[in-house]
Design a protein around this motif. Structure first.
Motif, PDB file in Angstrom:
ATOM      1  N   ASN A   1      15.109  44.332  43.533  1.00  0.00           N
ATOM      2  CA  ASN A   1      15.077  42.845  44.049  1.00  0.00           C
ATOM      3  C   ASN A   1      15.882  41.927  43.374  1.00  0.00           C
ATOM      4  N   LEU A   2      16.255  41.918  41.976  1.00  0.00           N
ATOM      5  CA  LEU A   2      16.920  41.069  41.468  1.00  0.00           C
ATOM      6  C   LEU A   2      18.348  41.133  41.928  1.00  0.00           C
TER       7      LEU A   2
ATOM      8  N   GLY B   1      11.398  36.829  50.402  1.00  0.00           N
ATOM      9  CA  GLY B   1      12.900  37.399  50.094  1.00  0.00           C
ATOM     10  C   GLY B   1      12.978  38.057  48.592  1.00  0.00           C
ATOM     11  N   PRO B   2      14.036  38.470  48.425  1.00  0.00           N
ATOM     12  CA  PRO B   2      14.072  39.449  47.017  1.00  0.00           C
ATOM     13  C   PRO B   2      13.717  38.355  45.809  1.00  0.00           C
ATOM     14  N   TRP B   3      14.103  37.028  45.920  1.00  0.00           N
ATOM     15  CA  TRP B   3      13.606  36.380  44.843  1.00  0.00           C
ATOM     16  C   TRP B   3      11.973  36.202  44.767  1.00  0.00           C
TER      17      TRP B   3
ATOM     18  N   THR C   1      22.957  38.382  47.439  1.00  0.00           N
ATOM     19  CA  THR C   1      22.679  37.519  48.615  1.00  0.00           C
ATOM     20  C   THR C   1      23.520  36.347  48.185  1.00  0.00           C
ATOM     21  N   ASP C   2      23.232  35.509  46.908  1.00  0.00           N
ATOM     22  CA  ASP C   2      23.452  34.498  46.476  1.00  0.00           C
ATOM     23  C   ASP C   2      23.216  34.296  44.995  1.00  0.00           C
TER      24      ASP C   2
ATOM     25  N   ILE D   1       7.612  29.632  46.691  1.00  0.00           N
ATOM     26  CA  ILE D   1       6.684  30.862  46.484  1.00  0.00           C
ATOM     27  C   ILE D   1       7.241  31.619  45.062  1.00  0.00           C
ATOM     28  N   SER D   2       8.351  31.649  44.959  1.00  0.00           N
ATOM     29  CA  SER D   2       9.034  32.266  43.839  1.00  0.00           C
ATOM     30  C   SER D   2       8.434  31.478  42.566  1.00  0.00           C
TER      31      SER D   2
END
Length: 505
Positions: free
Chosen positions: A451-452, A140-142, A458-459, A470-471
């Motif tokens: 992405n940030l 995801g973006p994170w 998103t949240d 993974i982040s």
């Protein structure tokens, strides 16, 4: 097995092989011209493939793709100007090696590293496309933001002799990346009501201005040297093909690590060869017993950067074949080519059109061999550039840079930006600033910001950046990378101080 044989039968026809050979030449030549990217070459090739069979057309574009990643090496080594954005790190050692009288060796190392990088990425592509594609799509973006944070720590390896100046250059790059249109909302920002800043600083214009214009300006500082007819690079026109073949194979760990890294970066949509090129170089320098040699003509630096960027060609096909998601602009064009022929690209591609997919795998391998053949027989011709006097080569290359910058968007304002950025780059070079961190900031800044903001939209919970495994891994790697860079610079400064204090014998 039947799909493999069917795909091979379509690839190994006389007409397809001739078209692929022509595509390899076109890719190498296009990427060797500063300002003309691989994407431009692929776009120009696309209309020519409409009348071909689907696999034949894809094979031709893959040949241009593979040739383009190698072509960027030529101007990087001989002129000190990255032919494509994915050749930035190649200039760090290939150009110093060429200036030290070994231009043929620099080109040979890059060509063989590109060849092995493409072959390794093809092997990984064949066996790992489905699982790697599934992994890539789960990010995801994170995770993407954390990956870019990790990538930004490369600045620590590219700062040159001054950490402060290197960091400042990186911050200037990040600042430049924020000018123009907001990537999420589409609003203008930081343009100060100046018309030519409303669209921001196009990356290609920044790359050409910072590296090409500043390099060419520094070459013509000495008028006496220009009038004497000296060339940019001196050295024998010797490609040293088989001698260098052994030299590259004697570095299996660096070659494999850089290629695998290139595949993994290529499999991440939106990452691409420019990031892989820099990351592979960074990891090679960090793991080397002699990191102080990097930037002075080190073989491992050329091997890492060229293997890393070439391997993204195979890595980029992983999400395209496995999920129908293009990993880069070039992959999007390949996807469009398939759709023109009525082929639906998605998770069922390998099930419904197995012969096409296996044919693409074979085409990648064949394209890499063709790139090698074209390079071996043409590099001596390219090496003739080293004999051209500065007074002749500088205006020709400058013209190519200007045409390339204008051709990107057909805007005259881009030429004004090119001149301004070139002057800034020349001033920074004269003041001892490293230019690589600035370019790194321009490359990674928009990706990090996008992405940030997507993650927070998103949240808004910031803890997700460390609660997602993974982040967290990427962020921990970033911290370790910064710690290693600080330790390395402290160690080097102590060594330098100790050496300067030693009495002369």
């Amino acid at each position: 097995m039947n799909d493999f044989l069917t795909g091979a039968t379509q690839i190994f026809t006389f007409s397809t092989l001739i078209y692929m050979f022509a595509g390899s030449i076109a890719g190498i030549v296009a990427a060797a011209i500063p300002g003309f990217t691989v994407t431009m070459a692929i776009v120009l090739t696309l209309p020519l493939t409409f009348a071909m069979e689907p696999l034949q057309g894809i094979a031709v574009m893959l040949s241009v793709y593979v040739g383009g990643y190698t072509g960027g090496l030529i101007s990087a080594a001989l002129l000190g100007i990255p032919g494509t954005p994915s050749s930035v790190a190649t200039t760090f050692d290939a150009y110093p090696m060429a200036r030290n009288g070994e231009p043929g060796r620099a080109l040979s190392i890059g060509v063989w590293a590109s060849f092995f990088g493409t072959i390794i990425s093809t092997i990984v592509l064949i066996f790992a496309a489905p699982p790697l594609a599934l992994f890539a799509v789960q990010l995801g973006p994170w995770e993407y933001f954390s990956l870019i944070v990790f990538a930004l720590t490369i600045v620590g390896s590219l700062v040159g002799s001054s950490v402060v100046r290197g960091m400042l250059a990186g911050l200037v790059g990040l600042l430049i990346s924020t000018v123009g249109t907001d990537p999420i909302l589409g609003r203008a920002r930081f343009d100060f009501d100046i018309e030519m800043l409303q669209t921001g600083f196009p990356f290609l214009v920044v790359l050409i201005g910072i590296f090409a214009i500043s390099q060419l300006a520094s070459e013509v500082e000495d008028a006496k040297n220009i009038r004497s007819g000296n060339s940019l690079v001196t050295g024998a026109i010797d490609f040293q093909t088989w001698k260098v073949f052994k030299e590259v194979l004697m570095r299996p760990v660096n070659l494999l690590r850089s290629s695998i890294l290139g595949v993994l970066i290529g499999a991440l949509p939106g990452a691409g060869g420019s990031i892989a090129n820099l990351l592979a170089y960074d990891q090679a320098k960090r793991s080397s017993k002699y990191p102080e040699r990097f930037g002075k003509g080190e073989t491992d630096g050329i091997v890492a950067s060229e293997a890393g960027n070439s391997a993204t060609a195979g890595g980029g096909l992983i999400p395209l074949i496995g999920l129908g998601i293009p990993g880069s602009a070039v992959d999007a064009i390949l996807m469009a080519s398939l759709m023109v022929h009525g082929i639906s690209v998605g998770p069922r591609l390998i099930l419904d059109h197995g012969d096409l997919v296996y044919g693409m795998f074979i085409a990648m391998a064949v394209a890499s061999f063709m790139m090698l053949i074209v390079s071996v027989f043409s590099m001596r011709l390219f090496l003739r550039i080293t004999q051209v006097p500065k007074w002749a080569i500088v205006p020709v290359v400058m013209t190519c840079c200007v045409v390339g910058a204008f051709a990107l968007n057909n805007r005259v304002t881009d030429l004004y930006l090119l001149i301004i950025i070139g002057i800034v780059g020349y001033a920074m070079r004269a003041l001892g600033y490293s230019l690589a961190p600035l370019v790194l900031g321009v490359i990674l800044g928009p990706i990090a910001e996008t992405n940030l903001r997507r993650a927070l939209m998103t949240d808004a919970d910031m803890s997700l950046f460390i609660s997602r495994p993974i982040s967290l891994i990427f962020l921990v790697a970033a911290v370790l990378s910064i710690a290693w860079a600080i330790r390395s610079h402290l160690k080097n400064s102590k060594t330098t101080k100790r050496t300067s204090n030693e009495p002369a014998s």
